[in-house]
Every structure is written in structure tokens, then in C-alpha cells.
Design an enzyme around this catalytic site. Structure first.
Site, PDB file in Angstrom:
ATOM      1  N   ASP A 353       0.836  -1.189   0.000  1.00  0.00           N
ATOM      2  CA  ASP A 353       0.000   0.000   0.000  1.00  0.00           C
ATOM      3  C   ASP A 353       0.882   1.253   0.000  1.00  0.00           C
ATOM      4  OD1 ASP A 353      -2.717   1.250   0.456  1.00  0.00           O
ATOM      5  OD2 ASP A 353      -1.676   1.956   2.248  1.00  0.00           O
ATOM      6  N   GLU A 389       1.645  -0.385  -5.024  1.00  0.00           N
ATOM      7  CA  GLU A 389       0.744   0.705  -5.352  1.00  0.00           C
ATOM      8  C   GLU A 389       1.661   1.908  -5.565  1.00  0.00           C
ATOM      9  OE1 GLU A 389      -3.401   2.600  -3.694  1.00  0.00           O
ATOM     10  OE2 GLU A 389      -1.791   2.283  -2.237  1.00  0.00           O
TER      11      GLU A 389
END
Length: 743
Positions: A353, A389
Site C-alpha cells: 500500500d 501501489e
């Protein structure tokens, strides 16, 4: 704070490594890191919750001791003595019971209030003297014993991977075939009903939203909500306890073995397990947040602080803090966590993330940062799937799509945006769509990476579901309690004529057609496809595009309302992808003069520069040569395929395509038709009412279509795609690859 040694434990010196709590036949070793502490006490709790404090010894910044007779199941924590000087970034406070950063299991929840803050109520510069122990969770000593049997990693190559992003709880919470006591748990995800759905769908990897132990925050709890998604980590080595049937049954610590059993069950079915990990921030928030663990041990080691005023945190995550991947203590925790989940929990990869936050050196993104160097050199971590990401929040260099180094794949946000724009008839998107369909060579080719560096997606947890993408023009997040101000407004969605649910049959069919076209594009593109779990059954969040706090029917899969026609169609799409290695090639498709991919207009002639440059171009046919310069299998044999013709019509009216001449006779048969939703050899020619079927075919209610040759025509329905296949003659040892994916 209790000081009486009610457990009658004598603490031995122990050893500085390994960090965490390590039990053996004689007791348990404890070790924790802090370069700023003046003293650290191990706090053990008996069955009645009475605390005993045992001072640890220090060696090179590691505080350690060995507690004879301490067994798995023991609850513990730490208290850190040292400077509380916020102006210097130092926040030690012995009144705060701290979770072990290396805890393998956590028991209990945070009860929010003044006692969990490190500062005095109303005065952030003064140290709080309120004891936090009654209000914070405990770390647990955990045994590593588990019978893995013959478990082995499926080791599916990237080129064969199809990722299914889902949530442990949301997937099973309402599943009628999962026993009630297992719904919403790791054990529930390993039940036959859950595994059968995944394997029959044809996906190869399950990407789980965060399973690291996380905390709810006071803001959400005050509104009767909680942190459903879990992007608020407290324990980077501990499985989240709430997802454990064992914990629910009154067996704290059982979440570890239960998680392992889930992985073992998924592996036995050939499914990989990828974890969404949040190494960019923690649940401790900004300078006014709680002191639960990292902040109290060594604030400057774990967090990026503002250099001109270290009482404040540098926030590149939008959460109040950012982990300090420049510091060796923090980096060691990250790498130890990754290795633990691979070697002890047997997971197969990670999705990072806001990964850019990990790769910042002195505040700037650096593709040769210390974190990337450590990963590339690590003999364990470098061998699993690593997915970034490729952005973080609020910085001039936050968006770094295509800039990650070798070994890494990336969520391709540009793929998502382009595919959404094309199917909502946005002008000028055809050239970029062609690039995305063929692996995004513009993003990954210059750094000598492959199409597998692109994780293609149209929807993910963060945003609309597929059903909502074609049903809403605007977000509807009122249930989140933020006056609909949260969540993005850049949805690139189209409601097909009505906002939200509609009984109009034409609108409903248009939405279904749009959804099929979006999924068809995703699953027939080069790169690694990732689909959002639930899209295959038409899951809706009623227009909520930021359901991070909706641990309820908004987020849980409604299996009773599953769209069975969509499910069948997605299965056919995935089967088509798995049948055709030309769609899974390790290298980028190329144009002239190699001719393994060629582009044609509706008239059957090759696309020209002026065709591509037309702002209103919305249709194209892509020819994939299944035999030219193929990949090789593990024995060096060519992996041949049939030829494919992917025909896309982005217009809102049906369009007739003339089949092109591609150097020799071809007998084209339809495999996929997103307009009708038909697939396979029995697919009928899609023709809207009042539109005649082309020669050699039939109207939708007629008999199956026969093979079509170059020069013949096919009508492609509005806003849809068709996949045609031309079989090649096959000889022994030189046939299309029909091995199962991953073999």
C-alpha cells in the site's frame, strides 16, 4: 502500575536476537529495540490481569531477557523509560504499556480516551501520568508449531497469474454454505464452499486486504463505525484477531495456526495467497495520536519527523504519520515481517500500500533506495510476488507509475483510467487503449521490464465496484458520516441513464453490457489481471466509493443476490485467457515488421497514423499471431497458440467489421461476445434488433455461426468486444500449450 512479582519469575539475561518473544522448552526469550531508551521493563500479566515488571538488559540498543517457565499464551507488554521531549521528537513514557513491535499475536482492543495518549490532557508538551494498561491490548507469546504436511507454494508464474482481491470477512460473512461460526474468518475462507467458488472461477491468487493486526480509531467508533478495510496497522507480524474463529471461541492466540491452516487449504487448491501490507504508516496517527507501540519505543527510528520541528510528523500517507524507511530499526522490522510471513506463514507475495512512501530517501522517491536494495538482495523476499501501489499522498513526486525497479510489478492506474474512459465513450482514448491492451510498453519497456510488471485492473477495493461503476455518476458516501466529502470525485463512471438502481430493462441491459465489456478488456489484455472480488456476482455498495468503515451489508458479499449470468460469463472469460498463451506472453507484443500484433480498422485495412490520431476513433481490431516468436516452456519448446482477433466497438451503435487478410487463409470462430454475454463455441452472432446478421451468420435466435474467412463481415454490437479465434494446424510436439496454468 503493579510492581509486585505475583508470577514469581526470575529474569535471566537472555540474548539480543531474535527480536520479539521466542519460546523454547525452558521458557521464553524477549528482545526489543530502542536507541533512545534509558531503560525497558518487560511486563507480564497473570490470569487475573496482575502485572509484574522485569527490567531488561541492554546491548547495542537491544533490550533483552529470558523468562524461565513462560509458555505460549503468556500475555505481555513493555514500558519504556527515557526522555519525553516532543520538541526533539522523543516520546518515551513509562506510564504507557506498549505492544511488542514483533508480537506474533495480539489480544484485546484499544479503549480510546486520555489514558492512551502519551501527553497530558490538554497539554501535548507535558508527559501524561495516566496508566494506559487497562485500555490497551496485550502481546501474546505464540508457539511456532504447526503441521504443514506436504504444503508447497503453487509458484504460479506472473504471466499465468489472475488475481482476485477480496476481504477475509466480507467474502464469507453472508455465504450460506459457510458454517455460521466460521463466517468472516480465516477458517471460513478455507471452507470447501469458498475454495470451490475461487477455483471454479479460474483465478490463481487471492489478494487479501490487510490481515496485519489493526486498530479502529476513535473518530469511527464515535460514529458507530469501524476500520473495516484494516489500513491502520498495530502489529506487522500478527494476524488480525477479529478474523479468527479460534479467538471468537475463546482461544486467544489461535489466530496464528488458523491463518496457517487457511494458507495450507488455499495452496492445496492451487491458489496463491498475496497480502496487502501497510508499511507506510501505523495506527498511532499524528503528534496528537495515541502511544501504543512504536512511538513509545523510539519515535525518531520508526517515524519520519519534520526536520525543522520534530514534534510533528512528515505525512506522505494522509494518515498523520509515515514510517521511516530511512532508519535501520524500521527497515529491519519491515524486512523481518516480510520474511516471517513468507517462511512461517507461507504466503506467496505482497501488495504494498502507498509503496512510494517506503522508497523515499531524504524525502524524495528513489528507485535505488535502501528498501529496494534490501528487497533485491534478500534470498527470501526477492523470490515472491512484489506488487506496488506506485503512489503516495500529497507530494510533488507522489505518482511514480512505471518507475519501480526490477522484480516489482505495479498497480497500473493508467490502465484503469483509460479502459474506463474508452467504454464511457470519452474522445481520444483509442491510441492509449491499444497501448494498455498490449502491456503498457511505454511505462515498463524503457526499464527493460515485461508486461507482467503491469497489474491491470478496472476496479479495486478503493472506489466503485463494477456494478456501481456502470450505475452511478457520483459517489454516495453519506453512510460514512463525513457529509459525502470523503472518497474521490474522479470516478470516470457512467450510470447509463439513471442514478442508482433502475427497473428500466434497457438501462439494466446496457449496464450489464458495459460491465461485460470492461471485464472482457481486463481479462484479454497483456499483463497481470486483477479483478475486484464480488464483481463476478454483481456486488454493489449502493454507490459508496470509500467503504473503508462499512463493516456491514454495504461491504459484505450478498451471495443470495448473485448475478448468475455474470458469474458464468466471467468464468468463460477467464477460461479463454487460460486457453490462450498469446494473451499471457512474457514480452511485449510488437508491430511491423514482426507482425505478431497488427491493428485494423472496421474496413479490414491496416490502421494508419491518421486513423489513430482521429479524436473520434472508437473502433479497432487487434490481430495476435499465435505462432510468431512464441515464448518457450521450461524445456525450451515453443508455446504456440491459435491466432486471435480482438474486435472492439466503442460506439453506441452496432458496427460492421470486415475481417482482415492476415497473410494466408483463416477460419475465424467466435469465442467471446460481450454484447450478448455469450461465449465459447456455441456463441451466436450479436446483432441488435433490426440489424441484419452478416453473411454466413445468423441472428441471435438462429443457429450457431460457422467459420468466417477474410473479407467476410461481422457485426459487433454497440459498446462491446468480440474475440475471434482461428485454429492453426497442429503437429506432435508443436501444439498450442494446453497445460494448466502454473504447471
Amino acid at each position: 502500575m503493579a510492581t509486585e512479582n505475583s508470577l514469581k519469575i526470575e529474569l535471566w539475561p537472555g540474548r539480543p536476537f531474535p527480536l520479539g518473544a521466542t519460546p523454547d522448552a525452558d521458557g521464553t526469550g524477549f528482545a526489543v529495540s530502542s536507541d533512545v531508551a534509558d531503560g525497558v521493563s518487560l511486563c507480564l500479566f497473570d490470569a487475573a490481569g496482575v502485572e509484574v515488571q522485569l527490567p531488561l538488559q541492554e546491548e547495542d540498543g537491544i533490550w533483552h531477557g529470558f523468562a524461565p517457565g513462560v509458555r505460549p499464551g503468556q500475555r505481555y507488554g513493555y514500558r519504556v523509560f527515557g526522555p519525553y521531549e516532543p520538541g526533539r521528537g522523543l516520546r518515551c513514557n513509562p506510564h504507557k504499556l506498549l505492544l511488542d513491535p514483533y508480537a506474533l499475536a495480539i489480544d484485546g482492543d484499544v479503549t480510546w480516551g486520555d489514558a492512551v495518549a502519551g501527553y497530558a490532557p490538554g497539554n501535548p508538551e507535558a508527559m501524561s501520568e495516566l496508566d494506559s494498561s487497562p485500555y490497551v491490548p496485550r502481546s501474546l507469546v505464540v508457539s511456532s508449531d504447526f503441521d504443514w504436511g506436504a504444503d508447497s507454494a503453487p509458484a504460479v508464474p506472473y504471466s499465468d497469474t489472475i488475481i482476485y482481491e477480496t476481504h477475509v470477512k466480507g467474502f464469507t460473512q453472508r455465504h450460506p454454505a459457510v458454517p455460521p461460526e466460521l463466517r468472516g474468518t480465516y477458517a471460513g475462507l478455507a471452507t470447501p464452499a469458498a475454495i470451490d467458488h475461487l477455483t471454479s472461477l479460474g483465478v490463481t491468487a487471492v489478494e487479501l486486504q490487510p490481515v496485519h493486526h489493526h486498530a479502529d480509531d476513535a473518530f469511527l467508533q464515535s460514529k458507530g463505525l469501524d476500520n473495516y478495510w484494516g489500513y491502520s496497522t498495530l502489529g506487522f507480524l500478527a494476524p488480525h484477531a477479529t478474523y479468527s474463529a479460534e479467538v471468537r471461541a475463546g482461544r486467544p492466540g489461535g489466530q496464528v495456526a488458523e491463518f496457517k491452516a487457511m494458507v495450507k487449504g488455499l495452496h492445496a487448491a492451487g491458489l496463491e495467497v498475496v497480502l496487502d501490507v501497510v508499511f507506510n504508516h501505523t495506527a498511532e496517527g499524528n503528534h496528537l495520536g495515541p502511544t501504543l507501540s512504536f512511538r513509545g519505543f523510539d519515535n525518531p527510528a520508526y517515524y519520519r519527523l519534520m526536520p525543522d520541528d520534530p514534534r510533528y510528523y512528515r505525512d506522505t500517507t494522509g494518515t498523520g504519520n509515515s514510517l521511516n524507511a530511512d532508519n535501520p530499526i524500521c527497515l529491519r522490522l519491515i524486512m523481518d515481517s516480510l520474511r516471517y510471513w513468507i517462511t512461517q506463514m507461507h504466503v506467496d507475495g505482497f501488495r504494498f500500500d502507498l509503496a512510494v512512501a517506503l522508497a523515499r530517501r531524504h524525502g524524495q522517491f528513489d528507485r535505488v533506495s535502501a528498501f529496494f536494495d534490501l528487497v533485491s538482495q534478500d534470498p527470501v523476499v526477492s523470490k515472491v510476488k512484489l506488487i506496488a501501489e506506485p503512489w503516495d499522498v500529497g507530494q510533488s513526486d507522489s505518482y511514480n507509475l512505471g518507475r519501480f525497479p526490477a522484480l516489482w510489478s505495479e498497480w497500473n492506474g493508467r490502465y484503469r483510467d483509460t479502459v474506463r474512459d474508452f467504454w464511457r465513450s470519452h474522445d481520444g482514448t483509442l491510441p492509449d487503449l491499444a497501448t494498455r491492451l498490449t502491456g503498457s510498453a511505454d511505462l515498463y519497456g524503457p526499464s527493460r521490464r515485461r508486461p507482467n510488471a503491469s497489474v491491470n485492473f478496472v476496479t479495486c477495493h478503493d472506489g466503485f465496484t463494477l456494478r456501481d461503476l456502470v450505475s452511478y455518476d457520483h459517489k454516495h458516501n453519506e453512510a460514512n458520516g463525513e457529509l459525502n466529502n470523503d472518497g474521490t470525485d474522479d470516478n470516470r463512471s457512467w450510470n447509463c441513464g439513471a442514478e442508482g438502481p433502475s427497473d428500466d430493462p434497457q438501462i439494466r441491459e446496457l449496464r450489464a453490457c458495459q460491465a461485460r465489456a470492461l471485464l472482457g478488456t481486463l481479462l484479454l489484455s497483456l499483463g497481470v489481471p486483477m479483478m475486484l472480488g464480488g464483481d463476478e456476482i454483481g456486488r454493489t455498495q449502493s454507490g459508496n466509493n470509500n467503504a473503508y468503515c462499512q463493516d456491514n451489508d454495504v461491504s459484505w458479499y450478498d451471495w443470495d443476490a448473485a448475478d448468475r449470468e455474470m458469474l458464468a460469463f466471467v468464468r468463460e472469460l477467464i477460461a479463454a485467457r487460460r486457453r490462450h498463451p498469446v494473451l499471457r506472453r512474457h514480452r511485449f507484443a510488437r508491430g511491423a515488421p514482426e507482425h505478431d500484433i497488427r491493428w485494423f480498422g472496421p474496413a479490414g485495412s491496416a490502421m494508419t497514423d491518421s486513423d489513430w490520431q482521429s479524436n473520434e476513433a472508437r473502433s479497432v481490431a487487434a490481430y495476435f499471431d499465435g505462432a510468431r516468436d512464441p515464448d518457450l516452456d521450461e524445456r525450451g519448446r515453443p508455446i504456440l497458440d491459435d491466432d486471435l482477433l480482438l474486435v472492439l466497438n466503442g460506439w453506441w451503435e452496432p458496427l460492421t467489421f470486415t475481417l482482415p487478410d492476415v497473410d494466408g487463409p483463416r477460419a475465424w470462430e467466435r469465442e467471446i461476445n460481450t454484447f450478448s454475454g455469450e461465449a465459447g463455441d456455441s456463441a451466436r452472432r450479436a446483432a441488435p434488433d433490426g440489424v441484419a446478421a452478416p453473411d454466413g451468420g445468423a441472428a441471435p435466435d438462429g443457429p450457431p455461426i460457422g467459420p468466417l474467412a477474410a473479407g467476410e463481415s461481422i457485426t459487433v454490437g454497440p459498446r462491446s468486444l468480440v474475440l475471434l479465434r482461428a485454429a492453426r494446424s497442429q503437429t506432435a510436439g508443436n501444439a498450442a500449450d494446453e497445460r494448466p496454468v502454473g504447471s
